[in-house]
Design an enzyme around this catalytic site. Structure first.
Site, PDB file in Angstrom:
ATOM      1  N   GLY A 102      45.573  33.293  49.219  1.00 33.13           N
ATOM      2  CA  GLY A 102      44.282  33.087  49.875  1.00 33.13           C
ATOM      3  C   GLY A 102      43.202  32.800  48.858  1.00 33.13           C
TER       4      GLY A 102
ATOM      5  CB  ILE B 184      46.553  51.662  37.938  1.00 28.42           C
ATOM      6  CG1 ILE B 184      45.450  51.165  36.986  1.00 28.42           C
ATOM      7  CG2 ILE B 184      47.515  50.537  38.298  1.00 28.42           C
ATOM      8  CD1 ILE B 184      44.475  50.164  37.589  1.00 28.42           C
TER       9      ILE B 184
ATOM     10  CB  THR C 235      51.496  45.752  43.176  1.00 27.54           C
ATOM     11  OG1 THR C 235      50.868  47.027  43.184  1.00 27.54           O
ATOM     12  CG2 THR C 235      52.830  45.827  43.881  1.00 27.54           C
TER      13      THR C 235
ATOM     14  CD  GLU D 215      37.726  38.921  43.752  1.00 29.43           C
ATOM     15  OE1 GLU D 215      36.557  39.298  43.547  1.00 29.43           O
ATOM     16  OE2 GLU D 215      38.084  38.307  44.769  1.00 29.43           O
TER      17      GLU D 215
END
Lengths: 734, 316
Positions: free
Chosen positions: A243, A618, A623, A694
């Site tokens: 996405g 985390i 992942t 990000e």
């Protein structure tokens, strides 16, 4: 559950499941091809008709006439949807241009028709027969040409401009100054799975299987566009094939599938064909950025200013490239400014770290340039100007800020001390070698998020939330959260996502999905634990959930038994107080890159990369690492190749396929090393986590740019850094 | 994509004859380029003649000591052939620099020669393109032209030929064996296969209507250091900004051809006399008539520098 005070010890801190590098639980579905994506819900919709989208051939103007006679006569055609026959349509709150254009055309490849036929091939062939007469209008397509018409626009709810102290005076008085302008190009998400939807109507109720990051936003905007109640719209998006912000909003595939299904009287599936993806959907808008930094000779920043110009369709938003400069480095005198001009290209909108990714591309070159002017090591310069408080609002401390620690750890691991600060001095055969670094910075956003948790009489825990997994690992970290909270093994947790009949979550975006959606599951699990304890007559504060049992004092009851025949269900969500107002919550990192530049051809190849991140707890190092190395890869693309090329005459992105819009391939990406520093952030949520997806891209491109400078002595301020921008300044060979 | 009829040809001559009866017919082999173009309606053949069943998939030694490469030999197989790797290294290297492993598994020798340009305006049917719609104009001139031709272009078209393989074959003086609709065969020197755009950029080769490529012949090996150097923005799966195919003998003489700079593999035999004097002299002659755009002028320096690196590598 309201989260208003810093988290204290809670069951998540046991870290029996949370914090473990667990393989993604949806992995087998994906590797066997049985995960159903937006276009693939064959079992749910066995016999759909197929829609093919026709995009506008002009960028601005109107449709004078559309001849559909040949289309109607084509084999298999069931319906043709145009603005003429679609009925009155609204526009989604989060769409800038309408998703079905006509007669007015707002941008190139804006959808103007959907042809529905029995087979995909018939729909495609018939779509080729649509004949349109256009009346073209003048448009603005060149950001540099219109930038000075730009106006201030609020930035992510904050002010367009900020100022503190006397920037002009301090900059003018600074003994060392930098005043440089940088540009970043338009970029495409270029995700593998295109926007795709299947629509089916039952009476006046619409079900849309789609590919979307934010289910509740999508429901609202589909309802608003179609003019029907939200209750009549169901969105289902269990898997998303990438996405990167491009699927935060419903797009033309979803609307046209719905309209096509209504017109054809049967379910319709629509996938945007790849050549439409680049001009029909959203992209990261280009920026022009001017950065001024003034410092004392010993390297203290006294003035820092960052101005941004970007463009968008009327009503669109600015890119927001100055946002990190408000927070990243100290300096008593500061200014930022955001100017937005009108452009008639496709809609600019969020792409992985909107604002910060673009801003860091410029700011972190500027910092490197400034360090060189000062004769100070670029890492030391950054550390010298590190701050533990919001530089614009000194009363607000950062909740956690390990920027310096990231640089120290990274420098050590990467061998920074071996870097020759003199550019162009290190050779390896035909390659000239350089090393560069840049800070990584991305804010942590708090978004309310809810979930429903059910305990069955076989001790299975089922979590339902409209959270999405866009390849990030949401299924897995949500399962880990529920397993940790309920004291069951991971295999006993079932996670169901991406359905608007489930409680509304944060959704996936802005790297807020991981922390917030798991915090919502945490809240629901706390409620379920209370329900179980209450049912058993346990004091819920003392009850322990472990090994599939509930324990209190010397009593223990298996969960299956506690659930009883009917099972137990609890629903709750996390909502936030003002901890993000009192504390600035951000994530930090340091990127390190080594490049080789071919001395003859100036081809740039990345040789080594390292990211050190400090981003709260985390939840799953495996992942999370995947997110960061994926983001690093995207950063290499931004640095070296990604650019939507604007044809400034006709007004469109010319390189609108994956052959011409280059993103890194495997051969471009070397070994990627990444480490997370230990951190828990009690201000962020009961999970004490933040986001990483990000953070991983922010600063990468600048680290590459700084490495290219170190390799060659050529400072490129206009991305992407392609060989033609280096060639003239490369040394003579042969 | 438009509807089309389909047949499987049984012999090369039959395929050629069939094609000559239908001006709207196209041969299809690997389909790696044609199918994409059909989906986008850039190519709209009404009839496809499948030539995959023709027994043109052998690599044989010729009487002259060269190689005859069947038109249907897949790029992967050609690149891996022991004789090609030993005697025609520049060809093997060029093949491996092109496309991706998956595409090379499908793409054929003749199809590679006949692949069409990657000009983005050619690929967008909303835009003028003299190659796609003769007389409609050229959007690349004055538009996005970074990838485009710097030599041999015209006012009508500045597209490049995208093949790597063809550039190496040009340096190897390959011959193109064909069969015509009347069954006659001929061999076209590769130098004469591709045309410059002139004012008919839609006519890309000197093949006659219906004429089918059956094989590519390579003369007997010429030895020398054989280098293919492809320069591109990303490390793989990208078309050349500039490529150099070079065969360099011990005494510094040899041959060079350039890719990514023209509408065809670019070789000027006369320029090769300059090879012992270095890249600058060769490039000056190869690119003497260059008319680059503002966006692709860098290709002149890039070609010279790449050639320099290749000649240095051959020496070292």
């Amino acid at each position: 559950m309201r989260f208003e005070t810093p988290a204290t010890t809670n069951p998540i801190d046991q870290l029996t499941v949370i914090g473990k590098p667990i393989d993604r639980i949806d992995g087998p579905l994906k590797t066997t091809g049985t995960a159903r994506y937006g276009y693939e819900h064959h079992e749910a919709v066995p016999n759909p008709a197929y829609g093919y989208v026709v995009g506008s051939a002009i960028a601005k103007g109107r449709i004078a006439d559309m001849d559909l006679a040949a289309v109607k006569a084509a084999p298999g055609v069931r319906a043709i949807v145009t603005a003429d026959n679609a009925g009155k349509l609204g526009k989604g709150e989060r769409n800038t241009a309408t998703l079905l254009g006509g007669p007015e055309i707002e941008h190139y490849h804006q959808a103007i028709a959907l042809v529905v036929a029995d087979t995909f091939e018939q729909a495609r062939a018939a779509a080729g027969l649509v004949h349109v007469d256009y009346v073209k209008a003048e448009g603005a397509f060149d950001l540099a040409a219109v930038k000075d018409t730009g106006e201030p626009r609020p930035l992510f709810g904050g002010p367009a401009d900020t100022a503190l102290g006397d920037f002009s005076g301090a900059f003018a008085a600074a003994p060392v100054q930098l005043d440089a302008t940088y540009t970043t190009p338009d970029q495409a998400h270029a995700m593998m799975e295109p926007h795709a939807s299947i629509a089916a109507w039952t009476g006046d109720k619409l079900t849309l299987w789609t590919s979307n990051q934010m289910i509740a936003w999508g429901v609202g905007d589909v309802a608003k566009t179609l003019g029907i109640p939200k209750e009549n719209v169901r969105l289902i998006s269990p898997f998303v094939g990438g996405g990167f912000g491009g699927k935060l909003f419903v797009r033309s595939d979803a609307l046209l599938a719905a309209l096509g299904a209504r017109a054809a009287g049967r379910p319709v599936k629509v996938a945007l064909q790849r050549p439409l993806m680049f001009n029909n959907t959203t992209h990261r808008p280009a920026t022009i950025q001017r950065i001024r930094i003034g410092a004392t000779r010993d390297g203290k920043i006294t003035a820092i200013g960052h101005e941004e110009w970007s463009g968008n369709l009327p009503g669109g938003r600015p890119e927001g490239a100055v946002s990190q400069t408000r927070l990243l480095y100290a300096g008593a005198n500061r200014m930022t400014a955001t100017r937005l001009a009108a452009l008639n290209l496709a809609e600019g909108n969020a792409m992985r770290a909107p604002g910060e990714a673009s801003g860091m591309m410029a700011l972190e070159i500027a910092i490197d340039e400034m360090a060189e002017k000062l004769g100070i090591d670029p890492i030391e310069f950054r550390i010298l100007n590190d701050t533990q408080i919001d530089p614009e609002k000194p009363a607000r401390p950062f909740s956690q800020r390990q920027l310096t620690e990231c640089f120290r750890a990274g420098a050590d691991r990467f061998g920074w001390s071996k870097r020759n600060p003199q550019p162009g001095k290190v050779r390896d055969g035909r390659w000239t070698i350089g090393i560069g670094t840049a800070a990584a910075f991305r804010n942590n956003l708090l978004v309310k998020s809810a979930a429903r948790v059910r305990l069955d009489n076989n001790s299975t825990v089922t979590v339902e939330t409209d959270m999405t997994d866009i390849g990030t690992g949401s299924y897995t970290i949500i399962a880990q959260t529920a397993a940790e909270m309920m004291g069951v093994p991971l295999e006993k947790v079932v996670v169901r996502l991406g359905d608007s009949t489930f409680p509304v979550s944060s959704g996936s975006g802005g790297q807020f999905g991981g922390n917030n959606s798991t915090a919502g599951v945490y809240a629901a699990c706390v409620k379920l634990r209370e329900a179980i304890a209450q049912k058993l007559g346990f004091n819920s504060a003392e009850a322990e959930f472990a090994d599939g049992e509930v324990r209190s004092g010397n009593r223990k009851v298996p969960l299956a038994q506690a659930a009883g025949e009917g099972g137990l269900t609890a629903e709750d969500g996390i909502e936030y107080g003002d901890l993000d107002k009192k504390y600035q919550q951000s994530t930090f990192g340091a990127h390190f890159v080594e490049v080789g530049v071919d001395v003859a051809t100036a081809e740039i190849r990345v040789r080594r990369m390292l990211a050190v991140c400090a981003a709260g707890r985390i939840l799953n190092p495996k992942t999370a690492r995947s997110q960061v190395i994926g983001a690093m890869t995207m950063g290499v693309g931004a640095a070296l190749m990604e650019e939507l090329v604007v044809d400034k005459r006709a007004g469109f992105f010319v390189n609108h396929d994956l052959a011409a819009y280059e993103v890194p391939v495997h051969a471009d990406i070397p070994h990627q090393d990444m480490i997370f520093l230990d951190e828990t952030d009690p201000m962020s949520s009961p999970m004490k986590a933040k986001g990483v997806a990000e953070l991983g891209i922010c600063g990468v491109a600048a680290a590459v740019a700084n490495a290219v400078y170190n390799a060659t002595g050529v400072r490129v301020r206009d991305y992407p850094i392609t060989l033609d921008k280096l060639l003239e300044q490369m040394p003579n060979v042969g | 994509m438009r509807s089309f009829t389909y047949e499987r040809a049984r012999t090369p001559a039959e395929a050629a004859a069939s094609a000559s009866r239908r001006p709207d017919a196209k041969f299809i082999a690997g389909g790696t380029n044609l199918l994409d173009l059909m989906k986008l309606e850039i190519e709209t053949p009404a009839h496809l003649i499948d030539v995959n069943g023709l027994a043109l998939d052998k690599i044989e030694t010729t009487q002259e000591g060269g190689l005859r490469i069947g038109a249907l030999v897949r790029n992967t197989d050609l690149a891996a052939d022991g004789r090609v790797r030993r005697d025609y290294g520049v060809l093997s290297r060029a093949l491996l620099a092109g496309a991706s492993g998956q595409l090379r598994n499908m793409a054929t020798t003749a199809g590679n020669l006949l692949q069409r340009t990657r000009c983005p305006y050619f690929y967008d049917t909303n835009q003028p393109c003299n190659k796609r719609r003769p007389g409609s104009g050229c959007a690349a001139i004055g538009g996005f032209s970074r990838q485009h031709a710097v030599v041999g272009a015209s006012e009508s078209c500045i597209a490049t030929h995208p093949s790597d393989m063809a550039v190496a074959m040009r340096a190897l003086d390959a011959g193109i064996e064909t069969v015509r609709p009347d069954g006659a065969t001929r061999t076209i020197p590769i130098a004469e296969l591709h045309r410059l755009p002139g004012d008919t950029p839609h006519i890309e080769t000197t093949l006659m209507p219906g004429e089918l490529i059956t094989a590519v012949t390579l003369p007997k090996p010429v030895g020398g250091k054989q280098i293919y150097r492809k320069v591109r923005d990303r490390a793989s799966y990208a078309f050349a900004l500039v490529s150099v195919a070079a065969i360099v003998q011990r005494d510094g003489t040899g041959r060079v051809a350039l890719g990514g700079v023209a509408h065809k593999p670019w070789r000027i035999e006369a320029a090769e006399a300059q090879m012992p004097r270095g890249a600058k002299a060769v490039a000056a002659q190869l690119l003497a008539d260059a008319k680059p755009t503002r966006q692709n002028a860098f290709k002149l320096a890039l070609a010279e520098r790449t050639l320099g690196a290749v000649l240095a590598e051959a020496k070292g």
